[in-house]
Design an enzyme around this catalytic site. Structure first.
Site, PDB file in Angstrom:
ATOM      1  CG  ASP A   1      -3.175   5.853 -40.540  1.00 10.01           C
ATOM      2  OD1 ASP A   1      -2.452   5.647 -39.579  1.00 10.01           O
ATOM      3  OD2 ASP A   1      -4.189   6.690 -40.686  1.00 10.01           O
TER       4      ASP A   1
ATOM      5  CE  LYS B   1       3.560   3.927 -41.350  1.00 13.61           C
ATOM      6  NZ  LYS B   1       2.251   4.241 -41.699  1.00 13.61           N
TER       7      LYS B   1
ATOM      8  N   GLY C   1       0.782   6.530 -35.357  1.00 12.07           N
ATOM      9  CA  GLY C   1      -0.065   5.714 -34.396  1.00 12.07           C
ATOM     10  C   GLY C   1      -0.084   4.426 -35.206  1.00 12.07           C
ATOM     11  CG  HIS C   2       3.308   3.070 -36.282  1.00 12.41           C
ATOM     12  ND1 HIS C   2       4.683   2.969 -36.898  1.00 12.41           N
ATOM     13  CD2 HIS C   2       2.835   4.043 -37.197  1.00 12.41           C
ATOM     14  CE1 HIS C   2       4.822   3.986 -37.606  1.00 12.41           C
ATOM     15  NE2 HIS C   2       3.860   4.579 -37.839  1.00 12.41           N
TER      16      HIS C   2
ATOM     17  CD  GLN D   1       4.095  10.660 -40.257  1.00 10.38           C
ATOM     18  OE1 GLN D   1       5.166  10.844 -40.270  1.00 10.38           O
ATOM     19  NE2 GLN D   1       3.361  10.434 -39.126  1.00 10.38           N
TER      20      GLN D   1
HETATM   21  P1  GDP Z   1       0.172   2.316 -39.192  1.00 11.58           P
HETATM   22  O1  GDP Z   1       0.228   3.729 -39.033  1.00 11.58           O
HETATM   23  O2  GDP Z   1       0.783   2.026 -40.878  1.00 11.58           O
HETATM   24  O3  GDP Z   1       1.139   1.279 -38.380  1.00 11.58           O
HETATM   25  O4  GDP Z   1      -1.228   1.631 -39.501  1.00 11.58           O
HETATM   26  P2  GDP Z   1      -2.297   1.784 -38.277  1.00 11.58           P
HETATM   27  O5  GDP Z   1      -2.212   1.053 -37.001  1.00 11.58           O
HETATM   28  O6  GDP Z   1      -2.543   3.236 -37.903  1.00 11.58           O
HETATM   29  O7  GDP Z   1      -3.626   1.071 -38.953  1.00 11.58           O
HETATM   30  C1  GDP Z   1      -3.736   0.144 -39.306  1.00 11.58           C
HETATM   31  C2  GDP Z   1      -4.937  -0.640 -38.847  1.00 11.58           C
HETATM   32  O8  GDP Z   1      -5.435  -1.871 -39.529  1.00 11.58           O
HETATM   33  C3  GDP Z   1      -4.797  -1.026 -37.233  1.00 11.58           C
HETATM   34  O9  GDP Z   1      -5.991  -0.798 -36.712  1.00 11.58           O
HETATM   35  C4  GDP Z   1      -4.434  -2.454 -37.759  1.00 11.58           C
HETATM   36  O10 GDP Z   1      -4.543  -3.339 -36.289  1.00 11.58           O
HETATM   37  C5  GDP Z   1      -5.338  -2.961 -38.437  1.00 11.58           C
HETATM   38  N1  GDP Z   1      -4.874  -3.949 -39.685  1.00 11.58           N
HETATM   39  C6  GDP Z   1      -3.196  -4.272 -39.834  1.00 11.58           C
HETATM   40  N2  GDP Z   1      -3.557  -5.150 -40.683  1.00 11.58           N
HETATM   41  C7  GDP Z   1      -4.405  -5.627 -41.014  1.00 11.58           C
HETATM   42  C8  GDP Z   1      -5.099  -6.682 -41.905  1.00 11.58           C
HETATM   43  O11 GDP Z   1      -4.512  -7.216 -42.687  1.00 11.58           O
HETATM   44  N3  GDP Z   1      -6.527  -6.710 -41.853  1.00 11.58           N
HETATM   45  C9  GDP Z   1      -7.300  -5.901 -41.068  1.00 11.58           C
HETATM   46  N4  GDP Z   1      -8.561  -6.088 -40.754  1.00 11.58           N
HETATM   47  N5  GDP Z   1      -6.761  -4.861 -40.051  1.00 11.58           N
HETATM   48  C10 GDP Z   1      -5.603  -4.852 -40.220  1.00 11.58           C
HETATM   49  P1  IMO Z   2       1.141   6.701 -39.245  1.00 14.08           P
HETATM   50  O1  IMO Z   2       2.697   6.519 -38.998  1.00 14.08           O
HETATM   51  C1  IMO Z   2      -2.021   9.026 -41.454  1.00 14.08           C
HETATM   52  C2  IMO Z   2      -1.825  13.246 -41.624  1.00 14.08           C
HETATM   53  C3  IMO Z   2      -2.472  14.208 -40.906  1.00 14.08           C
HETATM   54  C4  IMO Z   2      -2.480  15.346 -41.689  1.00 14.08           C
HETATM   55  C5  IMO Z   2      -0.987  15.573 -42.379  1.00 14.08           C
HETATM   56  C6  IMO Z   2      -0.429  16.608 -41.494  1.00 14.08           C
HETATM   57  O2  IMO Z   2       0.551   6.210 -38.452  1.00 14.08           O
HETATM   58  O3  IMO Z   2       0.727   6.349 -40.780  1.00 14.08           O
HETATM   59  P2  IMO Z   2       0.702  16.262 -39.159  1.00 14.08           P
HETATM   60  O4  IMO Z   2       0.351  16.276 -37.699  1.00 14.08           O
HETATM   61  O5  IMO Z   2       1.845  15.465 -39.286  1.00 14.08           O
HETATM   62  O6  IMO Z   2       1.331  17.706 -39.409  1.00 14.08           O
HETATM   63  O7  IMO Z   2      -0.337  16.192 -40.064  1.00 14.08           O
HETATM   64  O8  IMO Z   2      -0.449  14.288 -42.130  1.00 14.08           O
HETATM   65  N1  IMO Z   2      -0.896  12.137 -40.852  1.00 14.08           N
HETATM   66  C7  IMO Z   2      -1.103  10.978 -40.944  1.00 14.08           C
HETATM   67  N2  IMO Z   2      -2.164  10.383 -41.538  1.00 14.08           N
HETATM   68  N3  IMO Z   2      -1.275   8.253 -40.627  1.00 14.08           N
HETATM   69  C8  IMO Z   2      -0.125   9.177 -39.983  1.00 14.08           C
HETATM   70  O9  IMO Z   2       0.804   8.323 -39.439  1.00 14.08           O
HETATM   71  C9  IMO Z   2      -0.212  10.347 -40.152  1.00 14.08           C
HETATM   72  N4  IMO Z   2       0.695  11.210 -39.512  1.00 14.08           N
HETATM   73  C10 IMO Z   2       0.279  12.593 -40.056  1.00 14.08           C
HETATM   74  O10 IMO Z   2      -3.839  13.650 -40.676  1.00 14.08           O
HETATM   75  O11 IMO Z   2      -3.467  15.215 -42.847  1.00 14.08           O
HETATM   76 MG    MG Z   3      -1.092   4.993 -38.213  1.00 10.23          MG
END
Ligand code: GDP
Ligand code: IMO
Ligand code: MG
Length: 422
Positions: A13, A16, A40-41, A221
């Site tokens: 998270d 990416k 979840g991107h 991840q």
């Molecule tokens: P990913 O899994 O690495 O793609 O990241 P996620 O989408 O799960 O989580 C990142 C969260 O932070 C999302 O809600 C994005 O919209 C948000 N986000 C990304 N970059 C920034 C930033 O620079 N500032 C803030 N406030 N939010 C951000």
């Molecule tokens: P993105 O790509 C954050 C965590 C789960 C759990 C562990 C194992 O959005 O960054 P799994 O379902 O993969 O067997 O769970 O890994 N986990 C993540 N945490 N971002 C993710 O993906 C994750 N994918 C799995 O919360 O701790």
């Molecule tokens: Mg994510």
């Protein structure tokens, strides 16, 4: 041409999805190489927000080819739901999304097994996303898995055989379940997958590189969730590190170019497992609130804490990171002081080396830096950066020994500052 890799350096998270979207105009192909719908991107632009799970984040900028590589595990039902939602919002993908025949399928019973194993672990549960990731990769490694290419011939037979093995295990655990509805969605998903071009992605990607096309591999991840180098057993079931791009796409190590490592200006984790710099106070609450730190797949509140340079240095080393990308610095815009963990104290001894098991009591040792207390969310260039922010950037670059190329100051595509062009 070499393939560039972009991956998370923390516990996932990091942002990416946002950065892959920002970088996509520079590439011809965007590929996923591991993980599945546990990811979840999030992408935000023009007032719209999308969360992608199995589909690469290169689908919204131009007509780029996106590929789901062999290292990914696909849940056909969730894949169909994702495709349908994108189509409804005006983003049909049939022409420009291709899927490796070697990618493994997540069966409905993998999801049930995920739930079953988690409940059997009780308080020691991993806190998985419940998407069947572990059981699907387990079947892959134990040579019982079904691959996308299998849907083309005698699939029902192979499916029944695989499911019967899973049912035996579920019964042994007295796990009660309802399969019919899940199977209906699964088989509709299989039909949906058949409408896409199913490819030998290793040939496709290597041919593209040979022809001078630019390839970006999008990690899911983060490094601290890697099956080998993460905080085992509280990890996911794939190699999230740079080497995972080699095995998950069929690219030779020598064909890897830039390795973009993404991290937040602080740190988060979702699910169970050790997290040395976790905060249980109002500062942690402020990070969660200001950063809207709630899982994009599960909605679970993310655990928050200070940046951990011991873990980050380890991640930089394992991945051979060549460029850093710092996300969510805006979340700290109001903080008076900022802490960074520079070493751990373990059994009374200070160390900068990431240990075998951080669960064995790694007490973080911090340095404190002045906060910048300036709203950075509308900034467009690094010339506008406050002095304290530059001090923080310089400090991180010195510690990590890699330049920070991009700084993100908000969730929108436009809130991205590229500090220099290569
Ligand atoms: P990913 O899994 O690495 O793609 O990241 P996620 O989408 O799960 O989580 C990142 C969260 O932070 C999302 O809600 C994005 O919209 C948000 N986000 C990304 N970059 C920034 C930033 O620079 N500032 C803030 N406030 N939010 C951000
Ligand atoms: P993105 O790509 C954050 C965590 C789960 C759990 C562990 C194992 O959005 O960054 P799994 O379902 O993969 O067997 O769970 O890994 N986990 C993540 N945490 N971002 C993710 O993906 C994750 N994918 C799995 O919360 O701790
Ligand atoms: Mg994510």
């Amino acid at each position: 041409m070499k393939a560039d890799v972009l991956l998370g350096l923390q516990w996932g998270d990091e942002g990416k999805g946002k950065v892959v979207d920002v970088l996509t105009p520079d590439y011809d192909l965007v590929t996923r190489f591991q993980g599945g719908p546990n990811a979840g991107h999030t992408l935000e632009f023009e007032g719209k927000k999308f969360v992608l799970r199995s589909i690469p984040s290169g689908i919204f900028q131009g007509n780029k080819v996106n590929i789901i590589g062999n290292g990914v595990v696909i849940d056909p039902a969730l894949f169909k739901a994702e495709i349908d939602a994108l189509e409804t919002s005006g983003h049909p993908l049939t022409e420009r999304l291709k899927i490796s025949k070697k990618a493994h399928l997540i069966l409905p019973t993998h999801r049930l097994l995920d739930a079953c194993y988690e409940s059997a672990k009780g308080i020691d549960k991993i806190g998985t996303t419940g998407k069947g990731i572990g059981p699907a990769y387990t079947d892959k490694v134990s040579r019982n898995g079904l691959r996308v290419g299998d849907i083309l011939h005698n699939f029902e037979e192979k499916y029944k055989e695989a499911v019967s093995k899973h049912v035996t295990i579920l019964k042994q655990h007295n796990f009660s379940y309802e399969l019919a509805e899940l199977e209906k969605d699964f088989f509709e998903g299989i039909e949906k997958i058949k409408t896409f071009e199913l490819i030998d992605s290793e040939h496709f990607v290597n041919d593209a590189l040979r022809k001078g096309r630019k390839v970006l591999a999008e990690g899911a991840q983060g490094t601290m969730l890697d099956i080998d180098f993460g905080s085992y057993p509280f990890v996911t079931s794939s190699n999230t590190i740079c080497a995972g791009a080699c095995t998950g796409l069929g690219i030779a190590p020598g064909r890897i170019g830039e390795v973009y490592g993404i991290f937040k200006a602080y740190c988060t984790r979702v699910g169970s497992g050790p997290f040395p710099t976790e905060l249980f106070d109002e500062t942690g609450d402020a990070m969660r609130k200001l950063g809207f730190e709630f899982g994009s797949v599960t909605g679970r509140p993310r655990r928050c804490g200070w940046i951990d340079l011991v873990a980050l240095k380890y991640a930089v080393m394992i991945n051979g990171v060549t460029k850093l990308i710092m996300m969510k610095s805006d979340v700290m815009d109001t903080f008076q002081t900022i802490k960074a963990c520079v070493s751990y104290k373990i059994n009374g001894e200070e160390t900068e080396q990431f240990p075998f098991d951080i669960a064995e009591g790694a007490e973080p040792i911090y340095v404190e830096l002045a906060g910048w207390q300036t709203d950075m969310t509308q900034m467009q260039s690094e010339d506008e950066f406050p002095e304290e922010f530059n001090t923080y950037l310089n400090f991180l670059e010195e510690e990590l020994e890699v330049p920070i190329k991009i700084v993100s100051v908000g969730p929108d595509r436009a809130q991205t500052i590229i500090r220099y062009q290569d």
